[in-house]
Write a protein that holds these residues in place. Structure first.
Motif, short mmCIF file in Angstrom:
data_model
loop_
_atom_site.label_atom_id
_atom_site.label_comp_id
_atom_site.label_asym_id
_atom_site.label_seq_id
_atom_site.Cartn_x
_atom_site.Cartn_y
_atom_site.Cartn_z
N ARG A 31 -3.56 7.18 -4.51
CA ARG A 31 -4.37 6.07 -4.00
C ARG A 31 -5.73 6.56 -3.51
N ASP A 43 0.79 0.80 -3.94
CA ASP A 43 -0.31 -0.06 -4.40
C ASP A 43 0.18 -1.06 -5.45
N SER A 71 0.81 -1.21 0.00
CA SER A 71 0.00 0.00 0.00
C SER A 71 0.85 1.27 0.00
N THR A 95 -5.35 -3.36 4.04
CA THR A 95 -6.30 -3.99 3.12
C THR A 95 -7.50 -4.62 3.84
#
Ligand code: PLP
Length: 499
Positions: free
Chosen positions: A472, A300, A296, A329
């Motif tokens: 993101r 990503d 992340s 997540t």
């Protein structure tokens, strides 16, 4: 999603019925927003940070490093998907406190929880859970946290934050590994008990945790040795010399680059195998591997289900443990409760860590990972019943309002929109990717990415950067297709103005 015990949620339902709340939410659910009174759209009145935020930044900077503060929020006025700042700017929040607000701001069901005096006492009396838990604690763990456990994992340890969840999970893994070395015995030799007090082997053994380039697993000392996303997190801090494997770097669009991406999976997995052998030879065997289902903070970066299936096989073959870090997540943003559920693994991972949207940190694990003696994995609070209470409320809403379905629906709309932008603005954007609303898109440079994120904010959209050149999206689970339309419309305006 694993279901939440009906028996457990009855008291909350009763409270709502008393206040006529059920009827109210029923009508709300028919609307395009799930939260009554949510703003119709973003409005920006000042620069961000505006004058009031700037003044507060100065005030805070006088007493601590406040360089990361983007704005000061007005949490009284923030609602649903909208973050309101102290200057009165109303931002559609597609970042939600670094992906940690499952139901957005001031969700009525969560506020309602505090009308129950029993719940208020849960907040006031924070126990040292490892020593003096309340009578309802085992039931709460079973009926809240274990109801949504990844299938096959029936043990849970609660902690404070994401970093300390990973940090302590490493300890469980080392303890498990050493018990195996002792042939399953939990007795220690005198040499071990004495040498560990001097940080020497055999009591303090040389073992390692393998991680991946680009990973982020937190900033505490042990976890930081497995974090490799930005030097600023690591510089000047001593680190364990632990193995670091390459994480797949895919070409996009995925369906046009299947062969190259499969080869990339194989290259990375071969490196994992090599590092197992190398560190075993060096006398620092790998006890476990930590991996994010989607890297992340690091940009990503995704990997295929086949990559994870094979990784699990390699880890097992080498007698190590597989820790899947679902801190970012987990809790629903990929359209499933746990992202690794998309991978079709051959049985559960050994350990799954969580925090953020789950409200409190912790990890699910197989029973073998429970230490035989107390106090080996321990701290004063070991989690927080008040946060578990919030999670109970969150999970009830997730189930009642079918929010995982909503995530898939809104995510599809967002991803379709991002893909159309790739076509329309190929010089600005590429590699739209992700699952559910857990999405990202890349720019050709960091400068352009930072510029787009800043100009999106001027148009009232709060997003975040990740990796070197990606944007993101981390909206709340209550983000509807209507919010996706607003986001896409403003993003398109920004892109058009960049042309
Ligand atoms: C995958 C992952 N692991 C661990 C952490 C660390 O969590 P915390 O910031 O709560 O310590 C984060 C935080 O962003 C994360 O994204």
């Amino acid at each position: 999603m694993a279901h939440i015990s009906k028996k457990w949620i009855t008291p909350l339902k009763k409270i709502k019925q008393l206040s006529g709340f059920v009827q109210k939410t029923h009508t709300l659910r028919a609307a395009s927003t799930l939260i009554s009174g949510e703003p119709e759209g973003p409005t920006v009145k000042t620069d961000i940070p505006g004058p009031k935020s700037k003044q507060l930044i100065d005030e805070l900077s006088a007493i601590q490093q406040a360089g990361s503060v983007q704005l000061f929020a007005d949490y009284e006025r923030s609602l649903g998907n909208y973050l309101v700042d102290v200057d009165g700017n109303v931002l559609l929040d597609v970042y939600t406190q670094i992906s940690s607000m499952p139901l957005g701001y001031n969700h009525p069901d969560l506020l309602q929880l505090l009308n129950d005096p029993y719940n208020v006492k849960t907040i006031v009396n924070r126990p040292a859970l490892g020593v003096f838990p309340g009578a309802d604690w085992p039931k709460k763990l079973k009926n809240i946290l274990l109801q949504v456990a990844p299938s096959g994992l029936n043990h849970v340890t609660t902690m404070m934050c994401g970093s300390c969840s990973n940090e302590n999970a490493f300890k469980n893994i080392f303890i498990w590994y050493q018990r195996k070395q002792r042939g399953g015995s939990s007795d220690f030799s005198q040499e071990e008990t004495e040498s560990c007090m001097m940080n020497q082997s055999p009591g303090s053994p040389t073992l390692s945790v393998m991680s991946f380039q680009g990973a982020f697993h937190g900033r505490t000392l042990g976890a930081l040795s497995t974090t490799h996303s930005k030097y600023i997190h690591k510089i000047d801090i001593p680190a364990f010399d632990w193995p670091i494997a390459s994480f797949p770097q895919y070409r996009y669009p995925l369906h046009e680059n299947q062969r190259e991406n499969d080869a990339e999976d194989k290259r990375c997995l071969a490196e994992v195998e090599d590092l197992f052998a190398e560190f075993s030879k060096r006398g620092s065997p790998v006890a476990g591997i930590i991996v994010e289902p989607i890297q992340s903070e690091g940009g990503d970066n995704e990997a295929s289900p086949q990559f994870f299936q094979e990784l699990q096989r390699v880890v097992k073959k080498n007698g190590a443990a597989l820790l899947i870090d679902e801190v970012q997540t987990g809790g629903g943003p990929t359209g499933k409760m746990w992202c690794h559920e998309h991978f079709g693994l051959d049985g559960p991972p050994d350990v799954v860590t969580f925090s953020k949207k789950m409200q409190l940190g912790g990890y699910y694990h197989k029973p073998d990972f429970k230490p035989s003696q107390p106090y080996r994995v321990f701290n004063t609070w070991m989690g927080d019943p008040a946060k578990l209470l919030l999670l109970q409320g969150v999970l009830e809403v997730v189930r009642r309002d079918s929010l995982l379905d909503l995530v898939q629906k809104s995510g599809k709309k967002l991803l379709t929109g991002l893909r159309s932008f790739e076509q329309e603005f190929p010089q600005l954007l590429h590699a739209a990717r992700g699952r559910g609303t857990f999405l990202a898109i890349s720019c050709p440079s960091t400068k352009l990415r930072d510029d787009l994120v800043a100009r999106l904010k001027k148009k009232g959209i709060q997003t975040g950067g990740c990796g070197e050149h990606s944007i993101r999206l981390r909206p709340a689970l209550i983000f509807t297709p209507k919010h996706a339309d607003i986001f896409l419309d403003r993003f398109r305006q920004v892109l058009k103005e960049t042309k």
